[in-house]
Design an enzyme around this catalytic site. Sequence first.
Site, PDB file in Angstrom:
ATOM      1  N   ASP A 263     -53.457 -41.259-100.374  1.00 26.90           N
ATOM      2  CA  ASP A 263     -52.449 -40.244-100.599  1.00 26.90           C
ATOM      3  C   ASP A 263     -52.931 -38.964 -99.910  1.00 26.90           C
ATOM      4  OD1 ASP A 263     -50.302 -39.555-103.473  1.00 26.90           O
ATOM      5  OD2 ASP A 263     -50.294 -38.801-101.423  1.00 26.90           O
TER       6      ASP A 263
HETATM    7  C1  GLC Z   1     -47.783 -36.547-101.846  1.00 24.62           C
HETATM    8  C2  GLC Z   1     -47.423 -37.619-102.832  1.00 24.62           C
HETATM    9  C3  GLC Z   1     -47.019 -38.931-102.216  1.00 24.62           C
HETATM   10  C4  GLC Z   1     -46.331 -38.660-100.894  1.00 24.62           C
HETATM   11  C5  GLC Z   1     -47.374 -38.077 -99.953  1.00 24.62           C
HETATM   12  C6  GLC Z   1     -46.781 -37.752 -98.568  1.00 24.62           C
HETATM   13  O1  GLC Z   1     -48.862 -35.795-102.301  1.00 24.62           O
HETATM   14  O2  GLC Z   1     -48.373 -37.909-103.854  1.00 24.62           O
HETATM   15  O3  GLC Z   1     -46.178 -39.598-103.150  1.00 24.62           O
HETATM   16  O4  GLC Z   1     -45.821 -39.870-100.360  1.00 24.62           O
HETATM   17  O5  GLC Z   1     -47.976 -36.910-100.485  1.00 24.62           O
HETATM   18  O6  GLC Z   1     -45.856 -36.712 -98.689  1.00 24.62           O
END
Ligand code: GLC
Length: 746
Positions: A263
């Site tokens: 993430d």
């Molecule tokens: C965010 C979220 C995730 C998302 C990613 C890209 O922090 O936790 O769900 O897909 O970053 O935006």
Amino acid sequence: MKNNEIHNLLNKLSVKDKIYQLIQLSGQFYQQDDELVTGPQQKLGIAAEAIKNAGSVLNIRGAQELINLQKRNLENSEHAIPMLFMADIINGYETIFPIPLGLGATWNPGLVKEAAAVSAHEAAVSGMHITFSPMVDLVRDPRWGRVMESTGEDSFLNSVFAQAFVEGYQGDMNPDKNIVACVKHFAGYGAPEGGREYNTVDMSERTFREYYLPAYKAALDAGAKMMMTSFNTVDGIPATASEWLNRTILREEWGFNGVLISDYAAVKELKDHGVARDFKEAAKLALKAGVDIDMMTSVYANNLESLVAEDEELRLLLDEAVLRVLQLKNELGLFENPFRGADVEVENVVVFSDQNRELARKVAQESLVLLKNANGILPLGNTDAKIALIGPYADTTSLSGMWSFSSHQQETPTLKQAFFEAFSEENVLVSVGCPMIEADFLKDSFGSYHTAESTSFDEEQEFARAIDYANEADIIVMAVGEHHLQSGEGGSRAQLTLPEIQKTFIKAVKALNKPIIGVVFSGRPLDLRDEFQQFDALIEAWYPGTEGAGAIVDILTGKANPSGRLSMTFPYEVGQVPIHYNEFSTGRPLADSSHSKRFTSRYIDAPNKPLFPFGYGLSYTHFEYSNLKLSQKQMSEKSGITVSVTVKNSGNYIGKETVQLYLRDLVGSVVRPVKELKAFQQIVLIPGESQTVVFEITEEMLRFHRADMKYASEPGEFHVMIGRNSEDLQKAEFTLTAEAGVLIEP
Ligand code: GLC
């Protein structure tokens, strides 16, 4: 490319080239004017070379932009390796559907699959390759802001929807219609202590495997090609550094060989978690844990080269990771056609089309949940009565929730517009009445993310105007709710009530002693105790998306009969949380314990029961259940049991009913839930019509993680319960005979 050509390509790459493939950066690094790039570049501490050659980019949208970026990338890239383009397409790309918690309330996986397919189609022709969806985290705590992204508290229902999303997005991987599904957040992110965002997750392996893991597995079984790690710890180890999670379970037990992406900044955060003393160690831990792509940090970029030079095992892991990324690009056909489905002309026709918006309206209709309808005040029919539409949601385009980035946002019809369309304009009086939320709250809590609407009106005047309209009108419809940034990522709340400023407004309108129809917009189950008393009718609208306003009017007029059913419990109050329908009995159940009431599992200052249970929702008609029958009282592995129930539409409207089947294992080697959803069927009946609904109970449905952690059934007595929600059920009993279950070793 053939597989051997991929391997040949890998062998041609330098270590630096390989590392670039494992870097994902956001669109801000790829603007035209350079100083923008320098800013984020310095902040991230990443070399220009790495930016130029990054293997994937997130959150750039639009066919022309992505065609241009891919062209620039291929011109600069020595090996002409195409970039991957990914984005958060959570509840729609440009045409926005209800938030996933509303999609869960449809209990209609076929419809959700259609919505996912439309989102994929719009994204594919816009040049997108991968969506960071479905989010399949199981949720039992509405204080957590991201419950809005989940389909709810039940692992069976979440698994059904996980499959629907993946099949809708990926289809047959047609480059002009489908995109790759990246399942998230692996794993257990939905259970942070205190419901506090990014907080510790800690639970037994049994709970983890029994309730929290199944939906991720269901998504992979449906063919999802990518997975994202979660921010939280699991058993004391951050998911992004967990070899147990990402190698033992994901790759060895489940056989997943797709790409695992971290993430956002999660690799770097291993240092903040305190499992890595520096970023070099963070890079090592993540690579060893099987994380292929490092999203939005420079940790892989700045540390992998020295790590693999020192450690042959890490060099092999680097090759393994790069091979998976190249194979994913190959599965998308990018080596043959780096622009895949991107087509500006087609994009202009497909994206935000009337056809897609019609589907969005239908999905929104089925997501709405009727929670109260005293004296049948609803439906309104095509009334010519004077209507006061008042409340902060009466006149806003902000109906899509935190994870929608549609460039057509301003074209979202407002409730005001939908009311004018459905009723004659001169009969509809509209006033927002009060701000959505207290101004200082906006300033303190949301910063620059999504600039919140400023209240550009005289609050006293608007309040008085709304009260006047309510006084004058025959019908009052109050459109109230959380600000959409009170939920979603970073939206954890310690309270579950509507903003105080709105509660004051509702009280003032209630003092007029006239019937009120309440429509609540929220990203979570709220504490609606007061509103349940104050409103004569109550509809939970979630954030219903682009066509949500029209869908709400369709329900209010009766053009559509509400069929939504809650996929997450609404607590009586926040003190009950976490609360979920499939609880254990405990040794002192409130209902029938041998102890005096004081010494049973209860609160002295609140009920045990929620305000609205899992599976709950009303209709304008009424469905009667009768004649619950079993084909036999005993079952074994060879022969399941057929169970049937008769459902009759005894009301005056055609309606859809979700017939729900729950099971209870009365005695197990571990405690078993008082009930578990195991099947459901949706039927449509006209007034007076009856239908016999038949389910098969199989031995597989009786399996669980036993005391010995084997996933198997155990012989014994069971209850089967069928009904309209998790509380209003008809019950029968049956036995699983010894030969069916795997007996516990004596
Ligand atoms: C965010 C979220 C995730 C998302 C990613 C890209 O922090 O936790 O769900 O897909 O970053 O935006």
